[in-house]
Design an enzyme around this catalytic site. Structure first.
Site, PDB file in Angstrom:
ATOM      1  N   LYS A  85       0.848  -1.202   0.000  1.00  0.00           N
ATOM      2  CA  LYS A  85       0.000   0.000   0.000  1.00  0.00           C
ATOM      3  C   LYS A  85       0.879   1.244   0.000  1.00  0.00           C
ATOM      4  O   LYS A  85       0.631   2.196  -0.736  1.00  0.00           O
ATOM      5  CB  LYS A  85      -0.937  -0.006   1.224  1.00  0.00           C
ATOM      6  N   GLN A 111      -5.086  -2.078   9.673  1.00  0.00           N
ATOM      7  CA  GLN A 111      -4.885  -3.372   9.027  1.00  0.00           C
ATOM      8  C   GLN A 111      -5.411  -4.503   9.913  1.00  0.00           C
ATOM      9  O   GLN A 111      -5.052  -4.592  11.086  1.00  0.00           O
ATOM     10  CB  GLN A 111      -3.381  -3.555   8.746  1.00  0.00           C
ATOM     11  N   ASP A 128     -11.399   1.509   3.423  1.00  0.00           N
ATOM     12  CA  ASP A 128     -11.620   0.060   3.284  1.00  0.00           C
ATOM     13  C   ASP A 128     -13.103  -0.265   3.103  1.00  0.00           C
ATOM     14  O   ASP A 128     -13.447  -1.345   2.645  1.00  0.00           O
ATOM     15  CB  ASP A 128     -11.117  -0.672   4.549  1.00  0.00           C
TER      16      ASP A 128
END
Ligand code: NDP
Length: 281
Positions: free
Chosen positions: A51, A95, A118
């Protein structure tokens, strides 16, 4: 059979995204993505590094906040709040997976829905299911881009999604339904799975089972999307679909690697850039 080249498509999209970033920078805004990573999970480390790499390539500001997995839930929630309140960050993600003493639900709820790139916040899930999406989980969003780029007709088609996770299966099913496909969601308790998959014009497989889908499970000419990422004992990456077999039957097929993966990360950047564009309005 034609292969859907996710890597090439991601490159093309990234060129366009870079232009959008340059345009924003011209107006004095650099889109910013903050990623919070707890602990040393090797897979998470790889995802987060990727990322960071793509964010840098596109000219985004990015920050990886690496924390020990002993951090308390309260400390993590405070940190999330400080990123929520900082206007220089347009996207924020934590995460997953989290250590057991931290509630995933509380963490996802704490992230501002406008920065939740997300798309896992219950508000964003609800918005997607009610037909007015804001942030969409990037894996299914990337798959929809693949359908568009390869001219896959979805309206009226029979789509089968195997896997019912919040991250892939459920949002995928909803996006296909919004595109007027007739959708069935299958999972580990589904009976006569092969019969069901053989009826699918569009088959999306997101189960995490190495080369599970074989030639006999696929209708001739079907579009087959393989989300799975499974490492064998030699560290080689395989999908949930037996590529060598299924390529003889499918009309369109994604490879692993080089299929869904590169699109997922690209869509995460797209949502961050979009959040920055929206913040200017
Ligand atoms: P989860 O483990 O959360 O969900 C797996 C789903 O598959 C569950 O719904 C489960 O059913 C179902 N399932 C498992 N085994 C079978 C089976 N034998 N037959 C039918 N259904 C089955 O996984 P995720 O959705 O998070 O991920 C799925 C795969 O996609 C993984 O390999 C993951 O690594 C990969 N992935 C790849 C991404 C990418 O960018 N390429 C992004 C995200 C994930 P039940 O609910 O009944 O248990």
């Amino acid at each position: 059979m034609k292969i859907i080249d996710g890597k090439a498509l991601a490159e093309t999209m990234q060129e366009k995204l870079k232009n959008r970033v340059d345009k924003l920078k011209g107006k004095g805004i650099q889109p910013g993505l903050a990623v919070i990573l707890l602990g040393e999970n090797p897979a998470s480390q790889v995802y987060v590094r990727n990322k960071e790499r793509v964010a840098a390539k596109l000219g985004l500001k990015s920050e990886i906040v690496r924390l020990p997995d002993t951090i308390s839930e309260a400390e993590l929630l405070d940190l999330i709040e400080s990123y929520n309140n900082d206007i220089s960050w347009h996207g924020l993600l934590v995460q997953l997976p989290l250590p057991p003493h931290i509630s995933e639900e509380k963490v996802l709820l704490a992230i501002s829905p406008e920065k939740d790139v997300d798309g896992f916040h219950p508000i964003n899930m609800g918005k997607l299911w009610s037909g007015s999406p804001l942030m969409i989980p990037s894996t299914p969003a990337g798959i929809m881009e693949m359908f568009r780029a390869y001219g896959v007709e979805l309206s009226g088609k029979k789509a089968v999604v195997i896997g019912r996770s919040n991250i892939v299966g459920k949002p995928m099913a909803q996006l296909l339904m919004m595109a007027n496909a007739t959708v069935t969601i299958a999972h580990s308790r589904t009976e006569n799975l092969s019969e069901l998959t053989r009826s699918a014009d569009i088959l999306v497989v997101a189960i995490g089972q190495d080369r599970f889908i074989k030639a006999e499970d696929v209708k001739a000419g079907a579009v087959v999307i393989d989300v799975g990422m499974n490492r064998d004992e030699n560290g080689k990456l395989h999908g949930d679909v037996d590529f060598e077999q299924v390529k003889e039957v499918a009309g369109l097929l994604t490879p692993v690697p080089g299929g869904v993966g590169p699109m997922t990360i690209t869509m995460l950047m797209e949502q961050t850039i979009r959040a920055a564009e929206t913040s200017m309005k």
